[in-house]
Design an enzyme around this catalytic site. Sequence first.
Site, PDB file in Angstrom:
ATOM      1  N   GLU A   1       0.824  -1.223   0.000  1.00 42.38           N
ATOM      2  CA  GLU A   1       0.000   0.000   0.000  1.00 42.38           C
ATOM      3  C   GLU A   1       0.852   1.264   0.000  1.00 42.38           C
ATOM      4  OE1 GLU A   1      -2.757  -0.301   3.295  1.00 42.38           O
ATOM      5  OE2 GLU A   1      -4.046  -1.667   2.180  1.00 42.38           O
TER       6      GLU A   1
ATOM      7  N   GLU B   1      -6.841  -7.301  -1.012  1.00 46.08           N
ATOM      8  CA  GLU B   1      -7.472  -7.190   0.312  1.00 46.08           C
ATOM      9  C   GLU B   1      -8.935  -6.824   0.167  1.00 46.08           C
ATOM     10  OE1 GLU B   1      -5.472  -4.964   3.340  1.00 46.08           O
ATOM     11  OE2 GLU B   1      -3.532  -5.843   2.875  1.00 46.08           O
TER      12      GLU B   1
END
Length: 855
Positions: free
Chosen positions: A187, A256
Amino acid sequence: MAKRNFSFAILLFFFFFLFFFLFSFSLATNVSYDHRSLIIDGQRKLLLSASIHYPRSVPGMWPGLIKTAKEGGIDVIETYVFWNGHELSPGNYYFGGRYNLVKFVKIVQQAGMHLILRIGPFVAAEWNFGGVPVWLHYVPGTVFRTDNEPFKHHMQNFTTYIVNMMKREKFFASQGGPIILAQIENEYGDIERIYGDGGKPYAMWAAKMAVAQDIGVPWIMCQQYDAPDPVINTCNSFYCDQFTPNSPNKPKFWTENWPGWFKTFGSRDPHRPPEDVAFAVARFFQKGGSLNNYYMYHGGTNFGRTSGGPFITTSYDYDAPIDEYGIARLPKWGHLKQLHEAIKLCEHPMLHGEPTLLSLGSLQEADVYTDSSGGCAAFISNMDEENEKTVYFQNVSYHLPPWSVSILPDCKNVAFNTAKVGHQTSIMEMVPEYLQASMTSPDKESKAPKWGVYVEKAGIWGEADFVKNGFVDHINTTKDTTDYLWYTTSFYVNENEEILSNRNQATLVISSKGHALHAFVNQKLQGSASGNGLNSTFDFESPILLKAGKNEISLLSMTVGLQNAGPFYEWVGAGLTSVKVKGLKNGTVDLSSNAWTYKIGLEGEHLKIYQANGLNSVKWQSTSEPPKNQPLTWYKAVVDPPSGDEPVGLDMIEMGKGLAWLNGEEIGRYWPRRSSLHEECPSECNYRGKFMPNKCSTGCGEPTQRWYHVPRSWFKPSGNILVIFEEKGGDPTKIKFSRRRTTSVCAHVSEDYPSFDLESWPKYTASTKKNIATLHLKCPEGTLISTIKFASFGTPTGKCGSYSKGDCHDPKSIAMVEKVCLNKKGCDIALSKDNFNMGLCPGLMKKLDVEAVCS
Ligand SMILES: *[C@@H]1O[C@H](CO)[C@@H](O)[C@H](O)[C@H]1NC(C)=O
Ligand SMILES: *[C@@H]1O[C@H](CO)[C@@H](O)[C@H](O)[C@H]1NC(C)=O
Ligand SMILES: *[C@@H]1O[C@H](CO)[C@@H](O)[C@H](O)[C@H]1NC(C)=O
Ligand SMILES: *[C@@H]1O[C@H](CO)[C@@H](O)[C@H](O)[C@H]1NC(C)=O
Ligand SMILES: *[C@@H]1O[C@H](CO)[C@@H](O)[C@H](O)[C@H]1NC(C)=O
């Protein structure tokens, strides 16, 4: 003779070599990708993946968790690699116990599943310090996750170490192993710009460094919009249907998908409705996705001090499809299993056909995949958050509940609708059991254990670590070797101070950067304060009782999990910033720049009195009536394991805050801190519309975490040593073990929703009897249906645990269900004339609700 032997040996060697070569060659798997999906040995694949983090459970649980995932229709297990659990100091590695990565991967391999290895090695993950070792913050010149030599050196070093370990075990698919994808960084795209000039070069360096590892399977970078070829950028979010990768040659992957959310001490308990999770997954595949990973599928436990923060709870249950204790969460697990079966039925047309988009209304659309062999699969969605809708698709009408997707593996029959939960539900309970003394005598009677008690002194024990004018940063001082740091000072009060006769006139006023504090004056606890998951800073203010002469102020500052994400997160400090005493004749006395004496950690921690070899280094006071509400107290009891074989939680509702161990294993931080009563919990969770973590919370005004998982494998048959460190005061005699078990199971079927077995899909679609709705009920492994608590065919209302009959009720219902189901592992009941009065209350849509007890 000698010569013959020699050639024989050569021949043997040759055959051995040939065998070995063929063996390893035939097992190697070619993993590549195109714009549509991952390609494994030439085949495009639709993949369903499940995050299970190895250190968040124990090795004894791994095979069961992986089996339950596989039964749930999962193909791939995904895990991060937890750097700070492995590289304890530079070059000093640990891979034992819960950190046995090789053992975990082998179990996945033995289950015949694939693995995604998200190396990071920055992982966030609500894990302490985001997984990066705290020592690295103190290597001079290091700034995490940006373009600087020390960070890059250590990141590359660890990544290489893990890659080499995986290669040695032949774990990459290219070597015949289960690993089909690996991830570098995590991320980073979201914050790359905030790192200024160092951001982009670092991200590009990380990608290049990873690719150079030559692992023979593709690399991914999640939330990395500029991931360079051949690295695949992937999506993390509650919804990823709108995501597009950064190149037309890359497939659409969802690394995710959050089927729930984590908790922080003092907050509510978030839940994501199964209808919405299924909706998000179906939309993702509808819109061309080909790999979905649930983060988390089993959240597990942040044992010891591994939780990130600040304030993330020891439980990392996550409302995941498998609960913290390893039990399938129903109906979520089952609803997703059925979803997975429906999606898999569409695999061929989806991966080999061209999609056609049909608009069926302002908020309704169909994506239709047709392949050259005549296969057709369709996803029909209704994005309307309020209204159900009937749409026409290929001249057939379909009824769509609000915010739902119907999956038609043959473009005709609906195999699954995301909003219709057909799978059974279960209600879980924690069955309490008081602690039982462990005795060796055979005629033992169950009774409360004797306690060993050791009370620590408030403030400096042993030698002070150092004295300094003013405050030090808490984390810089403890370097996270402990949660605890004592800040102590003293000051003098004149005999003629008026406050000596009136306690309310003197007030201790403290400010802290976080995370929590207990304030002692002259060895007496005055009060506690802490920040929360949104803001770790806090102020403390409390009246104090002073005496003439010297007064000691001892402040126990605490961290509750280090920051785990955000730009420059490693620089966020903790600890005191201001200490004042108000109400003296002189006015306010500011003690902030006093000489402060510091002590890192507790005496009991230093002596490791929670472990067998440190246990006897203090003098425990033995008593059957341990002190209550006594701060800074260590309690020790020798106990038997709880009965049965269900998973166990330690009930700490009557305790304050502290740490717990069983047989030297770290259970972790406990803190039954309650969520604020001012926050509201909805009485009903509406699955429709975009999910946010606070949307369907429960537990308003209740402790965020009452039970603390103690894995069964940590118990011995007798003589288990339970050690508790209580910071502020509690009642240890109220500590209980609680066994987690299924109270009852409920199943539901309605005339308009034929729930059926997708494993027999082709048979089903060919059958003329396909509209017979059937109820399926199944007890947990090893139990039988012992009681039918409720059964009504008609218009029953309520939900599992609180059903009631409606105006329309077939009186034969209970007897019918009992006849078919009692004393069975499970049963199926069709809504047919043979079983029920189908003519009852004509014109009404009838259903059957059943609640059963399994034992
Ligand atoms: C692996 O598969 C891809 C696509 O199917 C192909 O282009 C590539 O040549 C294969 N690689 C090897 C080493 O066989
Ligand atoms: C990692 O660093 C250690 C020293 O800290 C060194 O011994 C080792 O060779 C390095 N490993 C790699 C793979 O670079
Ligand atoms: C739908 O009905 C129309 C008119 O009745 C017809 O022309 C068309 O072929 C039908 N389509 C399908 C897919 O059956
Ligand atoms: C911790 O110490 C480092 C120097 O080692 C310093 O740069 C940093 O500002 C300190 N952090 C805090 C929060 O005080
Ligand atoms: C109050 O002020 C007097 C005079 O300035 C000083 O001597 C004394 O130490 C002060 N008392 C405290 C508690 O600081």
